[in-house]
Design a protein around this motif. Structure first.
Motif, mmCIF file in Angstrom:
data_model
loop_
_atom_site.group_PDB
_atom_site.id
_atom_site.type_symbol
_atom_site.label_atom_id
_atom_site.label_comp_id
_atom_site.label_asym_id
_atom_site.label_seq_id
_atom_site.Cartn_x
_atom_site.Cartn_y
_atom_site.Cartn_z
ATOM 1 N N GLY A 13 -39.856 -32.896 -22.522
ATOM 2 C CA GLY A 13 -39.461 -31.694 -21.807
ATOM 3 C C GLY A 13 -40.633 -30.995 -21.158
ATOM 4 N N ALA A 14 -40.555 -30.801 -19.846
ATOM 5 C CA ALA A 14 -41.618 -30.104 -19.105
ATOM 6 C C ALA A 14 -41.155 -28.727 -18.685
ATOM 7 C CB ALA A 14 -42.034 -30.926 -17.882
ATOM 8 N N GLY A 15 -40.535 -28.026 -19.627
ATOM 9 C CA GLY A 15 -40.219 -26.625 -19.422
ATOM 10 C C GLY A 15 -41.382 -25.765 -19.884
ATOM 11 N N PRO A 16 -41.186 -24.464 -20.008
ATOM 12 C CA PRO A 16 -42.289 -23.582 -20.382
ATOM 13 C C PRO A 16 -42.976 -23.976 -21.686
ATOM 14 C CG PRO A 16 -40.438 -22.291 -19.582
ATOM 15 C CD PRO A 16 -39.959 -23.703 -19.679
ATOM 16 N N VAL A 17 -42.202 -24.282 -22.728
ATOM 17 C CA VAL A 17 -42.803 -24.586 -24.026
ATOM 18 C C VAL A 17 -43.402 -25.992 -24.051
ATOM 19 C CG1 VAL A 17 -42.374 -24.747 -26.509
ATOM 20 C CG2 VAL A 17 -41.273 -22.947 -25.173
ATOM 21 N N GLY A 18 -42.736 -26.946 -23.406
ATOM 22 C CA GLY A 18 -43.296 -28.291 -23.338
ATOM 23 C C GLY A 18 -44.620 -28.327 -22.601
ATOM 24 N N SER A 40 -37.976 -32.441 -11.221
ATOM 25 C CA SER A 40 -39.209 -31.664 -11.179
ATOM 26 C C SER A 40 -39.431 -31.047 -12.547
ATOM 27 C CB SER A 40 -39.126 -30.549 -10.125
ATOM 28 O OG SER A 40 -38.235 -29.531 -10.567
ATOM 29 N N VAL A 41 -40.617 -30.521 -12.784
ATOM 30 C CA VAL A 41 -40.829 -29.789 -14.021
ATOM 31 C C VAL A 41 -39.921 -28.556 -14.020
ATOM 32 C CG1 VAL A 41 -43.218 -30.583 -14.180
ATOM 33 C CG2 VAL A 41 -42.734 -28.370 -13.114
ATOM 34 N N ALA A 42 -39.642 -28.085 -15.210
ATOM 35 C CA ALA A 42 -38.826 -26.871 -15.366
ATOM 36 C C ALA A 42 -37.477 -26.974 -14.662
ATOM 37 C CB ALA A 42 -39.594 -25.646 -14.875
ATOM 38 N N ALA A 43 -36.866 -28.137 -14.710
ATOM 39 C CA ALA A 43 -35.583 -28.327 -14.013
ATOM 40 C C ALA A 43 -34.516 -27.383 -14.547
ATOM 41 C CB ALA A 43 -35.132 -29.776 -14.162
ATOM 42 N N ASN A 44 -34.503 -27.150 -15.851
ATOM 43 C CA ASN A 44 -33.502 -26.250 -16.420
ATOM 44 C C ASN A 44 -33.753 -24.807 -15.996
ATOM 45 O OD1 ASN A 44 -32.359 -28.439 -17.680
ATOM 46 N ND2 ASN A 44 -33.270 -28.021 -19.678
ATOM 47 N N VAL A 45 -35.004 -24.404 -15.948
ATOM 48 C CA VAL A 45 -35.346 -23.055 -15.498
ATOM 49 C C VAL A 45 -34.866 -22.854 -14.060
ATOM 50 C CG1 VAL A 45 -37.243 -21.461 -14.962
ATOM 51 C CG2 VAL A 45 -37.301 -22.821 -17.063
ATOM 52 N N ARG A 46 -35.065 -23.844 -13.240
ATOM 53 C CA ARG A 46 -34.660 -23.733 -11.843
ATOM 54 C C ARG A 46 -33.140 -23.590 -11.712
ATOM 55 N NH1 ARG A 46 -37.644 -28.071 -8.146
ATOM 56 N NH2 ARG A 46 -37.069 -26.524 -6.563
ATOM 57 N N ASN A 60 -44.241 -14.247 -21.097
ATOM 58 C CA ASN A 60 -43.689 -15.496 -20.568
ATOM 59 C C ASN A 60 -44.725 -16.524 -20.131
ATOM 60 O OD1 ASN A 60 -40.827 -14.896 -20.775
ATOM 61 N ND2 ASN A 60 -41.213 -13.308 -19.251
ATOM 62 N N THR A 61 -45.992 -16.297 -20.456
ATOM 63 C CA THR A 61 -47.025 -17.289 -20.166
ATOM 64 C C THR A 61 -47.806 -17.589 -21.432
ATOM 65 O OG1 THR A 61 -48.637 -15.592 -19.502
ATOM 66 C CG2 THR A 61 -47.246 -16.525 -17.768
ATOM 67 N N ASP A 62 -48.361 -18.780 -21.490
ATOM 68 C CA ASP A 62 -49.079 -19.257 -22.673
ATOM 69 C C ASP A 62 -50.587 -19.188 -22.460
ATOM 70 O OD1 ASP A 62 -49.360 -21.060 -25.179
ATOM 71 O OD2 ASP A 62 -50.391 -22.175 -23.593
ATOM 72 N N SER A 63 -51.335 -18.944 -23.524
ATOM 73 C CA SER A 63 -52.784 -18.737 -23.416
ATOM 74 C C SER A 63 -53.518 -19.972 -22.900
ATOM 75 C CB SER A 63 -53.353 -18.326 -24.769
ATOM 76 O OG SER A 63 -53.105 -19.325 -25.760
ATOM 77 N N ALA A 64 -53.215 -21.149 -23.454
ATOM 78 C CA ALA A 64 -53.899 -22.366 -23.000
ATOM 79 C C ALA A 64 -53.519 -22.699 -21.564
ATOM 80 C CB ALA A 64 -53.570 -23.541 -23.919
ATOM 81 N N ALA A 65 -52.258 -22.459 -21.214
ATOM 82 C CA ALA A 65 -51.811 -22.704 -19.843
ATOM 83 C C ALA A 65 -52.515 -21.758 -18.876
ATOM 84 C CB ALA A 65 -50.300 -22.541 -19.745
ATOM 85 N N ARG A 66 -52.655 -20.495 -19.265
ATOM 86 C CA ARG A 66 -53.358 -19.536 -18.403
ATOM 87 C C ARG A 66 -54.811 -19.955 -18.184
ATOM 88 N NH1 ARG A 66 -50.639 -15.688 -21.699
ATOM 89 N NH2 ARG A 66 -52.572 -15.249 -22.837
ATOM 90 N N LEU A 88 -40.783 -17.607 -12.222
ATOM 91 C CA LEU A 88 -41.458 -18.309 -13.309
ATOM 92 C C LEU A 88 -41.859 -19.712 -12.871
ATOM 93 C CD1 LEU A 88 -42.083 -17.654 -16.360
ATOM 94 C CD2 LEU A 88 -40.065 -19.023 -16.890
ATOM 95 N N TYR A 89 -40.970 -20.362 -12.141
ATOM 96 C CA TYR A 89 -41.262 -21.707 -11.655
ATOM 97 C C TYR A 89 -42.324 -21.693 -10.563
ATOM 98 C CZ TYR A 89 -40.731 -26.086 -9.109
ATOM 99 O OH TYR A 89 -40.991 -27.265 -8.450
ATOM 100 N N VAL A 90 -42.120 -20.872 -9.539
ATOM 101 C CA VAL A 90 -42.998 -20.901 -8.363
ATOM 102 C C VAL A 90 -44.403 -20.387 -8.678
ATOM 103 C CG1 VAL A 90 -43.350 -19.942 -6.050
ATOM 104 C CG2 VAL A 90 -41.079 -20.766 -6.735
ATOM 105 N N LYS A 91 -44.492 -19.328 -9.461
ATOM 106 C CA LYS A 91 -45.773 -18.658 -9.673
ATOM 107 C C LYS A 91 -46.525 -19.116 -10.922
ATOM 108 C CE LYS A 91 -44.167 -14.467 -7.337
ATOM 109 N NZ LYS A 91 -43.965 -12.997 -7.444
ATOM 110 N N TYR A 92 -45.848 -19.885 -11.772
ATOM 111 C CA TYR A 92 -46.501 -20.264 -13.027
ATOM 112 C C TYR A 92 -46.324 -21.749 -13.381
ATOM 113 C CZ TYR A 92 -47.142 -20.467 -18.152
ATOM 114 O OH TYR A 92 -47.509 -20.818 -19.434
ATOM 115 N N LEU A 93 -45.098 -22.201 -13.531
ATOM 116 C CA LEU A 93 -44.871 -23.547 -14.038
ATOM 117 C C LEU A 93 -45.222 -24.626 -13.016
ATOM 118 C CD1 LEU A 93 -41.524 -22.793 -15.878
ATOM 119 C CD2 LEU A 93 -43.783 -23.094 -16.916
ATOM 120 N N LYS A 94 -44.861 -24.438 -11.763
ATOM 121 C CA LYS A 94 -45.189 -25.423 -10.727
ATOM 122 C C LYS A 94 -46.701 -25.521 -10.539
ATOM 123 C CE LYS A 94 -43.924 -26.720 -5.963
ATOM 124 N NZ LYS A 94 -45.229 -26.596 -5.267
#
Length: 481
Positions: A13-18, A40-46, A60-66, A88-94
């Motif tokens: 899963g390539a959603g926020p937590v994955g 695409s990543v975060a398909a469910n979020v989209r 809604n953002t993770d420390s290591a990801a940031r 969330l998808y456009v500005k962070y996950l993508k």
């Protein structure tokens, strides 16, 4: 042959937590492979991109990801602003998925259809922990391939496995036959799906935040298109949870969501039918009718054009059939989490700190994180999943000190009861008889009374639900629930 130690950790899963789990693995220099079933990543979020979250960016953002994003010039959104799913998808996950480190390990269009151990089904115990995991991967390009992994983090979520309309957990009679009139989840009523709902009679079933969003959108549509009508059916009669704690909610937008919902019901914009358990969908002359059980016997709702089923989701158990899992018997969550998140007992929104120990299973090296770790329980926040991912990755890396150093403080809902109380009391107090005295560490009057009597746990739990104790020791939460 590739050695066990050099195999990647598989993240499903390539959603926020994955993606957060992958970021933590990359930070620790561990090999990782991320499998995403969507295009695409975060398909469910989209899929729910039109919905605005009631939690701000800072949740809604993770420390290591940031950290990974900042290394590539990312501009962090304002922490107090509340994103939509699309934001969330456009500005962070993508952007996160497009960093070179992430792009190298993510495969989209790769559905994990089964997980097992190399040469051993779930019955075999001998040397089990030394055998690699085998993931059967389908990518629509021929037969499923098999990939090996040294550990597996399942962050596949539950969005694609919605609960049915039928109140007993199985589809209502006629539900499958009328699938063309039924949608599950949160349709884009004011956007791409407007033509489907404008001027039509819609039945919304469910009593959570998803249902609230759909109902508010339909009410807005009804103002623009007077031919639009809305009926809201809930299985329970006590709507305290969905109406929320109002100004007592530590997430103001969540409190406002419930307050706005109550207002449109009070004004008659939405017709509420509480205590309705759907049992059958049948055809009328040109519409459909929904039968259900109520405290006063059978009742029929209709005529209806469309049904929106917003009754939550459940985990896909087929994926892990050949693994040794320890699940809560009724939530299908990780077993240790069950007593902490059981909606029969808790509604405050706070969850005691938990990590790899509560998320592990008898299958060594396999962890469930994210909303799937909650099974059928609601009220999951992404912040919970990010801390889960951090702890699990630290455990896989062998850093147990970091894995056990868990910090999780969640904003409470201001509603700490599942006891039925009069509507007027619920409206005035939001929680178990009113706010607790200022000098008492409790969430409400009932909880304060329970603590004064020396009782453990939360004083808000219903008396007709058996006491549940965690199967592992966890830190006690502050306050209640």
């Amino acid at each position: 042959m590739t050695s066990f130690e050099t195999l990647p950790i598989a993240v499903i899963g390539a959603g926020p937590v994955g993606l957060a789990a992958a970021a933590h693995l990359i930070r620790r220099g561990l090999p990782v492979k991320v499998y995403e079933a969507g295009a695409s990543v975060a398909a469910n979020v989209r899929d729910w991109g039109h919905v605005r979250l009631f939690s701000p960016w800072e949740y809604n953002t993770d420390s290591a990801a940031r950290d990974l994003l900042r290394a590539h010039g990312w501009q962090e959104p304002p922490g107090k602003a509340m994103p939509t799913g699309s934001d969330l998808y456009v500005k962070y996950l993508k952007p996160l998925a497009e960093t070179p480190e992430m792009a190298a390990v993510i495969e989209t269009g790769a559905r994990v259809i089964a997980i097992t151990r190399l040469g051993a089904d779930k019955v075999v115990s001998k040397d089990r922990e030394t055998k690699p995991f085998v993931l059967a991967i389908s990518n629509n390009n021929g037969p499923a391939r098999r990939d090996l992994a040294r550990a597996v983090i399942d962050a596949s979520g539950t969005w694609t496995a919605p609960n049915p309309l039928g109140a007993g957990g199985i589809p209502a009679a006629g539900e499958a036959e009328h699938a063309d009139r039924i949608v599950y989840g949160i349709p884009d009523v004011l956007g791409r799906d407007r033509a489907i709902y404008g001027g039509k009679a819609t039945l919304v079933v469910g009593a959570g935040h998803s249902a609230a969003n759909v109902l508010l959108d339909l009410a807005s549509l009804a103002q623009r298109d007077p031919g639009t009508s809305v009926v809201w059916a809930t299985r329970g009669a006590n709507l305290m949870r969905v109406y929320g704690g109002g100004r007592a909610d530590q997430l103001p937008a969540r409190g406002e969501l419930g307050s706005r919902l109550k207002a449109i019901v009070d004004r008659g914009v939405v017709t509420l039918v509480a205590g309705f358990s759907a049992t059958r969908v049948k055809s009328g002359s040109s519409h459909i009718l929904v039968e259900g059980e109520t405290a006063n016997g059978m009742r029929e709702l209709g005529p209806i054009d469309r049904i929106v089923v917003a009754t939550g989701q459940r985990p896909d158990m087929n994926l892990t059939r050949e693994l040794r899992l320890d699940l809560d018997p009724w939530l299908e969550s990780s077993k240790a989490l069950g007593p902490l998140i059981d909606p029969n007992l808790h509604s405050c929104g706070s969850v005691p700190p938990h990590g790899h120990r509560e998320l592990a299973h008898p299958e060594p090296g396999f962890y469930t994180v994210g909303i799937k770790s909650y099974g059928r329980a609601p009220t999951f926040l992404m912040l919970t999943g990010y801390e889960q991912a951090r702890s699990v990755v630290a455990a896989i890396a062998g850093d147990l000190a970091a894995a056990d150093d868990i910090h999780l403080v969640l904003p409470e809902t201001g509603v700490c009861s599942s006891n039925p109380i009069p509507d007027e009391a619920a409206a005035s107090s939001g929680c178990c008889g009113g706010p607790a005295p200022a000098n008492v560490d409790a969430c409400c009057v009932s909880d304060a009374d329970a603590k004064a009597e020396g009782k453990g746990g939360c004083g808000c739990g219903p008396v007709d639900v058996p006491v549940r104790k965690p199967s592992v020791k966890v830190a006690e939460p502050a306050g209640c629930c």
